[in-house]
Design a protein around this motif. Sequence first.
Motif, PDB file in Angstrom:
ATOM      1  N   ILE A  45      -4.497   3.287 -10.615  1.00  0.00           N
ATOM      2  CA  ILE A  45      -3.155   2.989 -10.099  1.00  0.00           C
ATOM      3  C   ILE A  45      -3.256   2.135  -8.844  1.00  0.00           C
ATOM      4  O   ILE A  45      -2.500   1.161  -8.664  1.00  0.00           O
ATOM      5  CB  ILE A  45      -2.382   4.296  -9.809  1.00  0.00           C
ATOM      6  N   LEU A  46      -4.186   2.474  -7.965  1.00  0.00           N
ATOM      7  CA  LEU A  46      -4.361   1.722  -6.724  1.00  0.00           C
ATOM      8  C   LEU A  46      -4.646   0.252  -7.017  1.00  0.00           C
ATOM      9  O   LEU A  46      -4.044  -0.655  -6.423  1.00  0.00           O
ATOM     10  CB  LEU A  46      -5.510   2.335  -5.915  1.00  0.00           C
ATOM     11  N   GLN A  47      -5.543   0.001  -7.974  1.00  0.00           N
ATOM     12  CA  GLN A  47      -5.896  -1.369  -8.335  1.00  0.00           C
ATOM     13  C   GLN A  47      -4.734  -2.081  -9.010  1.00  0.00           C
ATOM     14  O   GLN A  47      -4.440  -3.247  -8.717  1.00  0.00           O
ATOM     15  CB  GLN A  47      -7.119  -1.366  -9.257  1.00  0.00           C
ATOM     16  N   ASN A  48      -4.036  -1.389  -9.913  1.00  0.00           N
ATOM     17  CA  ASN A  48      -2.902  -2.004 -10.615  1.00  0.00           C
ATOM     18  C   ASN A  48      -1.797  -2.413  -9.648  1.00  0.00           C
ATOM     19  O   ASN A  48      -1.239  -3.514  -9.738  1.00  0.00           O
ATOM     20  CB  ASN A  48      -2.335  -1.043 -11.667  1.00  0.00           C
ATOM     21  N   VAL A  49      -1.471  -1.516  -8.737  1.00  0.00           N
ATOM     22  CA  VAL A  49      -0.411  -1.811  -7.765  1.00  0.00           C
ATOM     23  C   VAL A  49      -0.831  -2.981  -6.875  1.00  0.00           C
ATOM     24  O   VAL A  49      -0.011  -3.867  -6.569  1.00  0.00           O
ATOM     25  CB  VAL A  49      -0.071  -0.564  -6.942  1.00  0.00           C
ATOM     26  N   LYS A  50      -2.083  -2.997  -6.463  1.00  0.00           N
ATOM     27  CA  LYS A  50      -2.583  -4.099  -5.635  1.00  0.00           C
ATOM     28  C   LYS A  50      -2.416  -5.437  -6.360  1.00  0.00           C
ATOM     29  O   LYS A  50      -1.938  -6.419  -5.772  1.00  0.00           O
ATOM     30  CB  LYS A  50      -4.055  -3.855  -5.293  1.00  0.00           C
ATOM     31  N   GLU A  51      -2.790  -5.483  -7.628  1.00  0.00           N
ATOM     32  CA  GLU A  51      -2.681  -6.724  -8.402  1.00  0.00           C
ATOM     33  C   GLU A  51      -1.223  -7.122  -8.605  1.00  0.00           C
ATOM     34  O   GLU A  51      -0.871  -8.305  -8.530  1.00  0.00           O
ATOM     35  CB  GLU A  51      -3.394  -6.564  -9.738  1.00  0.00           C
ATOM     36  N   LEU A  52      -0.362  -6.145  -8.861  1.00  0.00           N
ATOM     37  CA  LEU A  52       1.058  -6.439  -9.070  1.00  0.00           C
ATOM     38  C   LEU A  52       1.714  -6.931  -7.781  1.00  0.00           C
ATOM     39  O   LEU A  52       2.607  -7.793  -7.822  1.00  0.00           O
ATOM     40  CB  LEU A  52       1.779  -5.197  -9.604  1.00  0.00           C
ATOM     41  N   LEU A  53       1.269  -6.408  -6.645  1.00  0.00           N
ATOM     42  CA  LEU A  53       1.754  -6.910  -5.354  1.00  0.00           C
ATOM     43  C   LEU A  53       1.342  -8.362  -5.160  1.00  0.00           C
ATOM     44  O   LEU A  53       2.145  -9.206  -4.735  1.00  0.00           O
ATOM     45  CB  LEU A  53       1.201  -6.051  -4.214  1.00  0.00           C
TER      46      LEU A  53
END
Length: 374
Positions: A45-53
């Motif tokens: 989740i941390l990585q996904n949110v970072k990429e989406l940001l």
Amino acid sequence: MKISPASNMDVKRRNRANTLRCILSCERISQMELSQQLALSWPTILQNVKELLEMGLVQEVGQYESTGGRKARAYAPVKDARLAIGLDLTRNHASVVLVDLSGQVVRYQRRSRPFSLDDAYLQELGMMTQSIMEGACTGEAILGAGISLPGIVDSEAGILRYSHILNLRDVPLSTLSRHIPYPCGFINDANAAGLAEVYGISAAENLIYLSLSNSVGGAILTDGALYMGNHLRAGEFGHNTLVPGGRRCYCGKDGCLDAYCSARLISEQADGNLAAFFDSLREGDAEKQAVWQEYLEYLAIAVNNLHMSFDCDVIAGGYIGAFLEEFGGPLLPLLEARNTFQPDASYLKFCRYKLEASAVGAAVIQVERFLQSF
């Protein structure tokens, strides 16, 4: 079993797309809530949110109140980071909508225009797609356009196989989009409206969508995906026989559901103005109430038949469906009386989209392609 690099990448893309879908479905959410709802690990989740940001699809919108530890950050979707255009072409009008990533209509236009393959009509479609986005976004934000048509649409072959309403047969779909400066997808109008109704619903369901517009059609959705049938004709509920030997349908047969539940039958009672008919109901017009009661009695038979055949919820939509939340109360006891297995009509749902559902569903084609590809 060892996962191949390609399969591992597919899993990552799917998880990232599902993370965005989950964020799109709410006003704001924390990473912990995302992890719980998606059953994904915290690092994922941390990585996904970072990429989406980084992609500009998600934004940080403050923090939650502390529950004793560090305050959790709140994230929200940037719904208008990408937009899609949807067109709905009928015999007598053309509609165009601008839809954001959540399926919300940002703008819409509707013009009275008899359908034609003349270049002037097709040029106007192109101009409508341009005017709908003026001042709202740049062309770079547009994912593409979807076009909804009343007929048998063979997207793989790129052909409108047949449309009785538009009097067309075997027309290349590219003909219709030649003046639209975006990638285009095509879909049957009732299928498009069905997709619009289920878009953004987290739990995939089996559903029947019944379109009660100037022609009657529908869509069959299984696990959230369209069932098309062997010849792309699944969901042609309007040509189920409702009354053997009954009223003549526009298709030339007698007794079709369309001849009893088309929105035209109601609008013709008010000089072609559907809204005026329901205004008369509000005013207690006894003659209109009798017409409406007869309509609902036939509709109850049709809806019950669908429920008995498919054993799932039925969504009533289209032009008539837009009024059922207010005027569909008398339909429920009729359905309860016909239900073989329990005296219940809770399976009937009224449509979410009261306007331009087919155009929205056509636009959603492009949104879905984006979500599945990135």
